[in-house]
Design a protein around this motif. Structure first.
Motif, short mmCIF file in Angstrom:
data_model
loop_
_atom_site.label_atom_id
_atom_site.label_comp_id
_atom_site.label_asym_id
_atom_site.label_seq_id
_atom_site.Cartn_x
_atom_site.Cartn_y
_atom_site.Cartn_z
N UNK A 175 -0.79 30.86 43.01
CA UNK A 175 -1.37 31.63 44.10
C UNK A 175 -0.30 32.01 45.11
N UNK A 176 0.52 31.03 45.44
CA UNK A 176 1.59 31.23 46.41
C UNK A 176 2.60 32.28 45.91
N UNK A 177 2.97 32.12 44.65
CA UNK A 177 3.95 33.04 44.07
C UNK A 177 3.38 34.45 43.97
N UNK A 178 2.12 34.50 43.64
CA UNK A 178 1.44 35.80 43.58
C UNK A 178 1.49 36.47 44.94
N UNK A 179 1.23 35.69 45.97
CA UNK A 179 1.23 36.20 47.34
C UNK A 179 2.58 36.72 47.79
N UNK A 180 3.60 35.92 47.58
CA UNK A 180 4.91 36.36 48.07
C UNK A 180 5.47 37.51 47.25
N UNK A 181 5.23 37.49 45.94
CA UNK A 181 5.73 38.60 45.12
C UNK A 181 5.00 39.88 45.49
N UNK A 182 3.74 39.75 45.82
CA UNK A 182 2.95 40.90 46.25
C UNK A 182 3.48 41.46 47.57
N UNK A 226 2.03 39.28 36.49
CA UNK A 226 2.14 38.12 35.59
C UNK A 226 1.43 36.91 36.19
N UNK A 227 1.49 36.80 37.51
CA UNK A 227 0.81 35.69 38.20
C UNK A 227 -0.70 35.82 38.09
N UNK A 228 -1.19 37.06 38.15
CA UNK A 228 -2.63 37.28 38.04
C UNK A 228 -3.14 36.77 36.68
N UNK A 229 -2.39 37.11 35.64
CA UNK A 229 -2.76 36.67 34.29
C UNK A 229 -2.68 35.14 34.22
N UNK A 230 -1.63 34.59 34.78
CA UNK A 230 -1.41 33.15 34.80
C UNK A 230 -2.61 32.44 35.42
N UNK A 231 -3.07 32.97 36.55
CA UNK A 231 -4.18 32.34 37.25
C UNK A 231 -5.45 32.31 36.43
N UNK A 240 1.63 27.82 29.61
CA UNK A 240 3.06 27.72 29.31
C UNK A 240 3.64 29.08 29.02
N UNK A 241 2.89 29.87 28.24
CA UNK A 241 3.36 31.22 27.91
C UNK A 241 3.43 32.07 29.17
N UNK A 242 2.44 31.91 30.03
CA UNK A 242 2.41 32.67 31.27
C UNK A 242 3.60 32.32 32.15
N UNK A 243 3.92 31.05 32.18
CA UNK A 243 5.05 30.63 33.01
C UNK A 243 6.33 31.31 32.53
N UNK A 244 6.47 31.36 31.21
CA UNK A 244 7.65 32.03 30.65
C UNK A 244 7.68 33.50 31.04
N UNK A 245 6.53 34.11 30.99
CA UNK A 245 6.42 35.52 31.34
C UNK A 245 6.78 35.74 32.81
N UNK A 246 6.23 34.88 33.67
CA UNK A 246 6.51 34.99 35.10
C UNK A 246 8.00 34.83 35.36
N UNK A 247 8.59 33.83 34.69
CA UNK A 247 10.03 33.58 34.88
C UNK A 247 10.84 34.80 34.48
N UNK A 248 10.46 35.36 33.35
CA UNK A 248 11.16 36.54 32.84
C UNK A 248 11.13 37.68 33.85
N UNK A 249 9.94 37.95 34.36
CA UNK A 249 9.79 39.04 35.32
C UNK A 249 10.53 38.72 36.62
N UNK A 250 10.47 37.46 36.99
CA UNK A 250 11.13 37.06 38.22
C UNK A 250 12.64 37.22 38.13
N UNK A 251 13.22 36.74 37.01
CA UNK A 251 14.68 36.86 36.87
C UNK A 251 15.09 38.33 36.80
N UNK A 252 14.23 39.13 36.24
CA UNK A 252 14.51 40.56 36.15
C UNK A 252 14.59 41.18 37.54
N UNK A 253 13.55 40.95 38.36
CA UNK A 253 13.54 41.55 39.69
C UNK A 253 14.63 40.95 40.57
N UNK A 254 14.92 39.69 40.36
CA UNK A 254 15.97 39.05 41.15
C UNK A 254 17.31 39.70 40.84
N UNK A 255 17.54 39.89 39.58
CA UNK A 255 18.77 40.51 39.14
C UNK A 255 18.91 41.94 39.69
#
Lengths: 221, 154
Positions: free
Chosen positions: B79-86, B96-101, B113-128
């Protein structure tokens, strides 16, 4: 009306997330508000000077009965809904139940669009419900609510009556304006944007377009 | 590279982030909050997002690796991650967080677990991408150029 108020509005922002606090603080500052942020509902109550009723171990703590002297003037409370411990809704209730603070407008923020939640908050007395992420444009909705508290205070304090004096004068003069002048007459507006509102008004009244122009002047002041 | 070229690169790069859906219009709200008295706001708030997110993703990994997953703990993190990324405009992370929830609600550990991987992937992408964006800006400023909010929109 657009009149410049001398002191800024002071907003108390409540959110358990540091990130969200930073965002709302900046949004409020950019909207010309003075901001105090706290990370919980109980800290918000503490700041207001209203302790939770179960805190009876400190003999020096102010009681939760009405506090007549408010140290800091708060014009609005904006709070997140989802917080651990005391939710934004709980905080709203506490504020509205307190004789001293129930007149402070409260705005709830939430990242979740739950109609039942929204109506519950509005029914409990929240002025607005903002969906996160809150945008700069959303904050323009706050001014009318904060103005109400300021105007209320000013009407209690007879010192500043510029606004009050101006209105009656307009009403008296307006009827005579309608019949006087032909449609094509122009008047220069810029020289009238002086602090002497009475002078500005007299010049405006001398044209037939005074009514809409007067409105223009007030919004520009 | 001359200044004009660098500025064009920045504009193109920024535009691509929107076109790819990595950022959404909320990101454009951020420069509006920056001014002379808060000249570093955008980079500060993005840094805060990175710090917050690194911590949350770490906590999420730990929580999901428990023998018995406590979804009461997992959900607030998401929820927190969804909020800040939003709030930052990191659209793909948010989605990805919405799906995770929704999988948290179903208490589906495998899917989470799969969702977490997806979130991480998207996060590292936007961070980069954002780190690259800021580097481009720094290069422009170092060369005596100016960044305006216009450079970040189109």
């Amino acid at each position: 009306m657009g009149m410049v108020t001398e002191s800024q509005f002071h907003v108390l922002a409540v959110d358990d997330s540091l990130f969200d606090r930073k965002m709302i603080e900046r949004l409020l500052q950019k909207s010309s508000c003075q901001v105090t942020t706290v990370d919980s509902g109980s800290k918000a109550l503490e700041f207001l000077g209203l302790r939770e009723s179960n805190e009876s171990d400190d003999p020096n703590a102010p009681s939760s009965s009405p506090v007549t002297h408010q140290e800091v003037e708060i014009n609005l409370i904006i709070t997140d809904y989802c917080m651990p411990g005391m939710t934004g809704y709980d905080l709203l209730k506490r504020v509205k139940e307190s004789a001293a603070f129930k007149s402070i407008p409260v705005v709830i923020m939430s990242s979740e669009n739950v109609p039942a939640r929204i109506s519950r908050c509005l029914e409990e007395g929240a002025e607005e419900f903002f969906l996160k992420p809150v945008k700069l444009a959303d904050l323009t909705k706050l001014k009318p609510h904060m103005m109400k508290t300021k105007l209320k205070k000013e009407s209690e304090n007879p010192a500043k009556e510029d606004n009050a004096v101006l209105k009656p004068e307009i009403r008296e003069e307006e009827p005579s304006v309608i019949e006087i002048l032909p449609l094509h007459q122009e008047v220069e507006q810029e020289p009238m944007l002086s602090n002497n509102k009475r002078k500005a008004m007299e010049e405006v009244i001398s044209t037939d377009r005074s009514r809409p122009k007067y409105n223009d002047i007030t919004t520009l002041v | 590279m001359e200044l004009g070229q660098m500025q064009k690169s920045l504009q193109d790069y920024t535009k691509s982030l929107f076109v790819e859906g990595i950022l959404d219009s909320q990101f454009l709200q951020l420069p509006q909050l920056q001014d002379e008295s808060n000249s570093d706001f955008v980079s500060q708030v993005v840094s805060l997002f990175f710090q917050d997110s690194d911590r949350i993703l770490n906590d999420l990994s730990l929580s999901l690796d428990q023998k018995v997953v406590d979804f009461e703990k997992v959900d607030p993190y998401v929820h927190q991650l969804k909020g800040s990324s939003s709030s930052i405009g990191a659209q793909r992370v948010k989605n990805a967080c919405v799906v995770f929830r929704s999988f948290c609600e179903q208490k589906n550990v495998e899917a989470c677990h799969r969702c977490l991987q997806q979130v991480k992937q998207e996060y590292y992408l936007v961070k980069n991408r954002l780190e690259t964006l800021f580097k481009l800006e720094q290069q422009i400023v170092a060369s005596g150029g100016m960044i305006s909010a216009m450079d970040l929109g189109f």
